[in-house]
Motif scaffolding. Sequence first.
Motif, PDB file in Angstrom:
ATOM      1  N   ARG A  35       0.801  -1.226   0.000  1.00  0.00           N
ATOM      2  CA  ARG A  35       0.000   0.000   0.000  1.00  0.00           C
ATOM      3  C   ARG A  35       0.836   1.279   0.000  1.00  0.00           C
ATOM      4  N   GLY A  36       2.164   1.137  -0.083  1.00  0.00           N
ATOM      5  CA  GLY A  36       3.021   2.318  -0.208  1.00  0.00           C
ATOM      6  C   GLY A  36       3.699   2.713   1.087  1.00  0.00           C
ATOM      7  N   ARG A  37       4.604   3.676   0.953  1.00  0.00           N
ATOM      8  CA  ARG A  37       5.400   4.083   2.122  1.00  0.00           C
ATOM      9  C   ARG A  37       4.615   4.986   3.077  1.00  0.00           C
ATOM     10  N   ALA A  38       3.693   5.775   2.530  1.00  0.00           N
ATOM     11  CA  ALA A  38       2.896   6.636   3.422  1.00  0.00           C
ATOM     12  C   ALA A  38       2.029   5.752   4.317  1.00  0.00           C
ATOM     13  N   ALA A  39       1.441   4.713   3.727  1.00  0.00           N
ATOM     14  CA  ALA A  39       0.606   3.798   4.512  1.00  0.00           C
ATOM     15  C   ALA A  39       1.475   3.047   5.519  1.00  0.00           C
ATOM     16  N   ALA A  40       2.687   2.681   5.111  1.00  0.00           N
ATOM     17  CA  ALA A  40       3.588   1.962   6.029  1.00  0.00           C
ATOM     18  C   ALA A  40       3.900   2.844   7.241  1.00  0.00           C
ATOM     19  N   ALA A  41       4.015   4.145   6.993  1.00  0.00           N
ATOM     20  CA  ALA A  41       4.330   5.074   8.086  1.00  0.00           C
ATOM     21  C   ALA A  41       3.059   5.514   8.821  1.00  0.00           C
ATOM     22  N   GLY A  42       1.907   5.111   8.335  1.00  0.00           N
ATOM     23  CA  GLY A  42       0.630   5.457   8.980  1.00  0.00           C
ATOM     24  C   GLY A  42       0.284   6.930   8.819  1.00  0.00           C
ATOM     25  N   CYS A  43       0.826   7.591   7.785  1.00  0.00           N
ATOM     26  CA  CYS A  43       0.527   9.025   7.661  1.00  0.00           C
ATOM     27  C   CYS A  43      -0.105   9.387   6.319  1.00  0.00           C
ATOM     28  N   GLU A  44      -0.788   8.428   5.727  1.00  0.00           N
ATOM     29  CA  GLU A  44      -1.380   8.708   4.412  1.00  0.00           C
ATOM     30  C   GLU A  44      -2.422   9.824   4.467  1.00  0.00           C
ATOM     31  N   ARG A  45      -3.081   9.983   5.631  1.00  0.00           N
ATOM     32  CA  ARG A  45      -4.113  11.035   5.712  1.00  0.00           C
ATOM     33  C   ARG A  45      -3.529  12.375   6.154  1.00  0.00           C
ATOM     34  N   GLU A  46      -2.218  12.375   6.396  1.00  0.00           N
ATOM     35  CA  GLU A  46      -1.603  13.648   6.798  1.00  0.00           C
ATOM     36  C   GLU A  46      -0.930  14.325   5.609  1.00  0.00           C
ATOM     37  N   THR A  47      -1.269  13.877   4.420  1.00  0.00           N
ATOM     38  CA  THR A  47      -0.716  14.474   3.206  1.00  0.00           C
ATOM     39  C   THR A  47      -1.836  15.219   2.482  1.00  0.00           C
ATOM     40  N   LEU A  48      -1.443  16.115   1.592  1.00  0.00           N
ATOM     41  CA  LEU A  48      -2.437  16.769   0.742  1.00  0.00           C
ATOM     42  C   LEU A  48      -2.863  15.783  -0.346  1.00  0.00           C
ATOM     43  N   ALA A  49      -1.866  15.065  -0.882  1.00  0.00           N
ATOM     44  CA  ALA A  49      -2.157  14.067  -1.922  1.00  0.00           C
ATOM     45  C   ALA A  49      -1.036  13.046  -1.986  1.00  0.00           C
ATOM     46  N   VAL A  50      -1.434  11.796  -2.206  1.00  0.00           N
ATOM     47  CA  VAL A  50      -0.461  10.725  -2.471  1.00  0.00           C
ATOM     48  C   VAL A  50      -0.794  10.197  -3.862  1.00  0.00           C
ATOM     49  N   VAL A  51       0.213  10.158  -4.741  1.00  0.00           N
ATOM     50  CA  VAL A  51      -0.037   9.685  -6.105  1.00  0.00           C
ATOM     51  C   VAL A  51       0.482   8.254  -6.239  1.00  0.00           C
ATOM     52  N   HIS A  52      -0.435   7.344  -6.591  1.00  0.00           N
ATOM     53  CA  HIS A  52      -0.063   5.945  -6.843  1.00  0.00           C
ATOM     54  C   HIS A  52      -0.228   5.687  -8.332  1.00  0.00           C
ATOM     55  N   THR A  53       0.740   5.028  -8.947  1.00  0.00           N
ATOM     56  CA  THR A  53       0.587   4.734 -10.380  1.00  0.00           C
ATOM     57  C   THR A  53       0.285   3.252 -10.589  1.00  0.00           C
ATOM     58  N   CYS A  54      -0.355   2.962 -11.711  1.00  0.00           N
ATOM     59  CA  CYS A  54      -0.778   1.577 -12.002  1.00  0.00           C
ATOM     60  C   CYS A  54       0.033   0.940 -13.130  1.00  0.00           C
ATOM     61  N   GLY A  55       0.934   1.685 -13.756  1.00  0.00           N
ATOM     62  CA  GLY A  55       1.682   1.149 -14.899  1.00  0.00           C
ATOM     63  C   GLY A  55       2.945   0.416 -14.501  1.00  0.00           C
ATOM     64  N   LYS A  56       3.247   0.383 -13.221  1.00  0.00           N
ATOM     65  CA  LYS A  56       4.513  -0.248 -12.800  1.00  0.00           C
ATOM     66  C   LYS A  56       4.172  -1.575 -12.110  1.00  0.00           C
ATOM     67  N   ALA A  57       4.259  -1.640 -10.778  1.00  0.00           N
ATOM     68  CA  ALA A  57       4.014  -2.937 -10.117  1.00  0.00           C
ATOM     69  C   ALA A  57       2.601  -3.459 -10.368  1.00  0.00           C
ATOM     70  N   LEU A  58       1.653  -2.584 -10.672  1.00  0.00           N
ATOM     71  CA  LEU A  58       0.278  -3.055 -10.881  1.00  0.00           C
ATOM     72  C   LEU A  58       0.013  -3.505 -12.322  1.00  0.00           C
ATOM     73  N   ALA A  59       1.040  -3.479 -13.145  1.00  0.00           N
ATOM     74  CA  ALA A  59       0.961  -4.051 -14.499  1.00  0.00           C
ATOM     75  C   ALA A  59      -0.309  -3.633 -15.250  1.00  0.00           C
ATOM     76  N   SER A  60      -0.700  -2.385 -15.058  1.00  0.00           N
ATOM     77  CA  SER A  60      -1.911  -1.902 -15.727  1.00  0.00           C
ATOM     78  C   SER A  60      -1.577  -0.563 -16.378  1.00  0.00           C
ATOM     79  N   MET A  61      -2.389   0.430 -16.143  1.00  0.00           N
ATOM     80  CA  MET A  61      -2.096   1.780 -16.635  1.00  0.00           C
ATOM     81  C   MET A  61      -2.925   2.768 -15.830  1.00  0.00           C
ATOM     82  N   GLY A  62      -2.551   4.039 -15.927  1.00  0.00           N
ATOM     83  CA  GLY A  62      -3.275   5.050 -15.177  1.00  0.00           C
ATOM     84  C   GLY A  62      -2.636   5.310 -13.829  1.00  0.00           C
ATOM     85  N   ALA A  63      -3.259   6.206 -13.067  1.00  0.00           N
ATOM     86  CA  ALA A  63      -2.731   6.567 -11.748  1.00  0.00           C
ATOM     87  C   ALA A  63      -3.855   7.174 -10.922  1.00  0.00           C
ATOM     88  N   PHE A  64      -3.700   7.117  -9.604  1.00  0.00           N
ATOM     89  CA  PHE A  64      -4.716   7.675  -8.711  1.00  0.00           C
ATOM     90  C   PHE A  64      -4.100   8.762  -7.848  1.00  0.00           C
TER      91      PHE A  64
END
Length: 389
Positions: A210-239
């Motif tokens: 779920r990413g490094r922000a989630a690992a640190a438990g601070c994903e909600r303390e950011t303005l935005a976290v960008v996750h991409t789908c074209g790399k480890a998720l073998a798809s395309m797009g980003a959130f």
Amino acid sequence: MKDSYIVSRIQDELEELGRDAQLRTLAEIRGVNLCSNDYLALCDDPRLKDAVVQAVTEARRVSSTGSRLLSGQCAEWDDIEREFAAFAGTEAALCFSSGYAANIGVLTSVLKPNDIVFSDSLNHASLIDGIRLSGARRMIYPHADLKALESALAQHAADAGAHVIVSESTFSMDGDAPPIERLVALAKEFDAELVLDEAHATGVCGPEGRGRAAAAGCERETLAVVHTCGKALASMGAFVCCSETVKRYLVNRARTFVFSTAMAPYVAGQIRGALELARAANDRREHLRGIAVELRGRLIGAGFETREGDSPIVPVIVGDNRAALFYAEFLQGRGFAARAIRPPTVQLGTSRIRVSLTARITRGDILRLVDVLTEAREALREAAFAAHG
Ligand SMILES: Cc1ncc(COP(=O)(O)O)c(C=O)c1O
């Protein structure tokens, strides 16, 4: 017919790139793939292929037919955005057609010209371009130097406008990672916001990938976290994973969202399939981490320059462009698909072979790779000796 002014200028520039060993060409990969972002080796997984086939079969149409604000909207996107927000640990998520579009979209809409952005010097081109296009003031701090970041934040604490820190969570060319907790703490201390690009951590780092922000438990303390789908998720797009308010703003103001055709609805099915596989892929993540740490250790043992960390991106820094091209060709001749990474992708004098590991690569491949790199170094020394007498 005589070339036009622009075509002759282009020819001159291409020749100059050739002289500086900077010219890129397109070539298909052959051999042990060391330049893929398919970290979890999902790109040819039959389970993912089945998910795509099922999504295509069930989809009402295979084109979105327009921007989400026009005819491109459909339930598939709302559903996968809810699912992705749950994965990222944020209140909401908004899908863009690529990580590049997501970074440009969020930065150009949220930042205003009198804001100040504190940006790591090795941030990805999409972050740099987004910041530039926003017109905000830029403070570039030396790569991963959080003391320098702290000083810059302190120095500008009284300046008008919003203050925003922008960083990758795993750096794309060096494979190292800043301590996220510290970035969040600095943002809090100086009343700044944090935008984090997780492109190379999505699926790879943290619980269930779920990413490094989630690992640190601070994903909600950011303005935005960008996750991409074209790399480890073998798809395309980003959130862009963020609050409901920021999402609502992006839907109205992010030009790469508003003025771009949405991806086809079945892509949401591919992303859903990939998410399910990625979340369950603890064994692959463990294998990746194991070979990444072993490769770094063996490179250092053999006298090569690399960077610290446990990410699957392992740079072998060789200095100039010609050396990087020599290593790449040598490796290709020995069955390793490696590419030379040169400026402007990396800083001058730090040209490299960027080894990008995937779960497909074995420990045996790693041992052989270090042997071949050592052979290449010897061959390069001999070639230099022969050239200079
Ligand atoms: C750190 C980083 N951010 C964003 C992107 C862009 O993502 P995409 O390839 O989905 O456009 C990349 C891709 O190379 C990247 O390395």
